[in-house]
Write a protein that holds these residues in place. Structure first.
Motif, PDB file in Angstrom:
ATOM      1  N   LYS A  17      -3.937  -0.111  -4.453  1.00  0.00           N
ATOM      2  CA  LYS A  17      -5.218   0.504  -4.806  1.00  0.00           C
ATOM      3  C   LYS A  17      -5.254   0.893  -6.287  1.00  0.00           C
ATOM      4  CE  LYS A  17      -8.204   4.308  -3.356  1.00  0.00           C
ATOM      5  NZ  LYS A  17      -8.326   5.447  -2.443  1.00  0.00           N
ATOM      6  N   ARG A  18      -4.166   1.487  -6.771  1.00  0.00           N
ATOM      7  CA  ARG A  18      -4.139   1.948  -8.163  1.00  0.00           C
ATOM      8  C   ARG A  18      -4.151   0.785  -9.150  1.00  0.00           C
ATOM      9  NH1 ARG A  18      -5.868   3.813 -12.073  1.00  0.00           N
ATOM     10  NH2 ARG A  18      -4.646   4.888 -13.626  1.00  0.00           N
ATOM     11  N   LYS A  28       2.619   5.726 -11.968  1.00  0.00           N
ATOM     12  CA  LYS A  28       3.007   5.994 -10.588  1.00  0.00           C
ATOM     13  C   LYS A  28       1.751   6.100  -9.736  1.00  0.00           C
ATOM     14  CE  LYS A  28       3.278  10.947 -11.346  1.00  0.00           C
ATOM     15  NZ  LYS A  28       4.046  12.149 -11.233  1.00  0.00           N
ATOM     16  N   ALA A  29       1.906   5.843  -8.451  1.00  0.00           N
ATOM     17  CA  ALA A  29       0.742   5.837  -7.571  1.00  0.00           C
ATOM     18  C   ALA A  29       1.152   6.166  -6.143  1.00  0.00           C
ATOM     19  CB  ALA A  29       0.085   4.461  -7.607  1.00  0.00           C
ATOM     20  N   LYS A  30       0.232   6.793  -5.416  1.00  0.00           N
ATOM     21  CA  LYS A  30       0.434   7.026  -3.987  1.00  0.00           C
ATOM     22  C   LYS A  30       0.201   5.739  -3.212  1.00  0.00           C
ATOM     23  CE  LYS A  30      -0.794  11.896  -3.945  1.00  0.00           C
ATOM     24  NZ  LYS A  30      -1.717  12.915  -3.429  1.00  0.00           N
ATOM     25  N   ASN A  31      -0.665   4.875  -3.731  1.00  0.00           N
ATOM     26  CA  ASN A  31      -0.960   3.577  -3.133  1.00  0.00           C
ATOM     27  C   ASN A  31      -0.941   2.556  -4.264  1.00  0.00           C
ATOM     28  OD1 ASN A  31      -2.345   1.252  -2.198  1.00  0.00           O
ATOM     29  ND2 ASN A  31      -3.362   2.464  -0.625  1.00  0.00           N
ATOM     30  N   HIS A  81       6.888  -3.711  -9.659  1.00  0.00           N
ATOM     31  CA  HIS A  81       6.744  -2.426  -8.972  1.00  0.00           C
ATOM     32  C   HIS A  81       8.036  -2.028  -8.265  1.00  0.00           C
ATOM     33  CE1 HIS A  81       6.134  -5.175  -5.615  1.00  0.00           C
ATOM     34  NE2 HIS A  81       6.440  -4.159  -4.825  1.00  0.00           N
ATOM     35  N   ASN A 105       0.835  -1.204   0.000  1.00  0.00           N
ATOM     36  CA  ASN A 105       0.000   0.000   0.000  1.00  0.00           C
ATOM     37  C   ASN A 105       0.873   1.258   0.000  1.00  0.00           C
ATOM     38  OD1 ASN A 105      -2.563  -1.262   0.053  1.00  0.00           O
ATOM     39  ND2 ASN A 105      -2.246  -1.743   2.201  1.00  0.00           N
ATOM     40  N   SER A 106       2.105   1.128  -0.382  1.00  0.00           N
ATOM     41  CA  SER A 106       3.071   2.228  -0.384  1.00  0.00           C
ATOM     42  C   SER A 106       3.057   2.971  -1.714  1.00  0.00           C
ATOM     43  CB  SER A 106       4.474   1.655  -0.163  1.00  0.00           C
ATOM     44  OG  SER A 106       4.520   0.867   0.986  1.00  0.00           O
ATOM     45  N   PRO A 107       3.622   4.177  -1.724  1.00  0.00           N
ATOM     46  CA  PRO A 107       3.751   4.893  -2.997  1.00  0.00           C
ATOM     47  C   PRO A 107       4.865   4.282  -3.832  1.00  0.00           C
ATOM     48  CG  PRO A 107       4.684   6.191  -1.214  1.00  0.00           C
ATOM     49  CD  PRO A 107       4.053   4.980  -0.591  1.00  0.00           C
TER      50      PRO A 107
END
Length: 70
Positions: free
Chosen positions: A40-41, A34-37, A67, A15-17
């Motif tokens: 989720k993304r 890219k994602a903050k989570n 990732h 759940n990390s960026p």
């Protein structure tokens, strides 16, 4: 290339960026995002019907997900 099913690969995401990379069956890169989570993304690609045809085609071609946590 990972032989794990996509669902297993998604469940292993943190759940990390960070940055995610989608690869096809030939291990050619399809997309980098890219994602903050990350979890989720990436999950969002597989949980909804996409209105754009290019996104639907992209999701169908994904065979591996990598990732990098930043």
């Amino acid at each position: 290339m990972s032989k794990l099913p996509i669902k297993v690969q998604i469940s292993a995401l943190p759940n990390s960026p960070g940055v995610y990379q989608f690869y096809d069956i030939d291990d050619k890169i399809l997309y980098v995002g890219k994602a903050k989570n990350l979890k989720k993304r990436v999950t969002s690609y597989f949980n909804k019907n996409h209105e754009y045809g290019k996104t639907r085609i992209l999701v169908k071609k994904i065979a591996n997900i990598k990732h990098i946590v930043v």
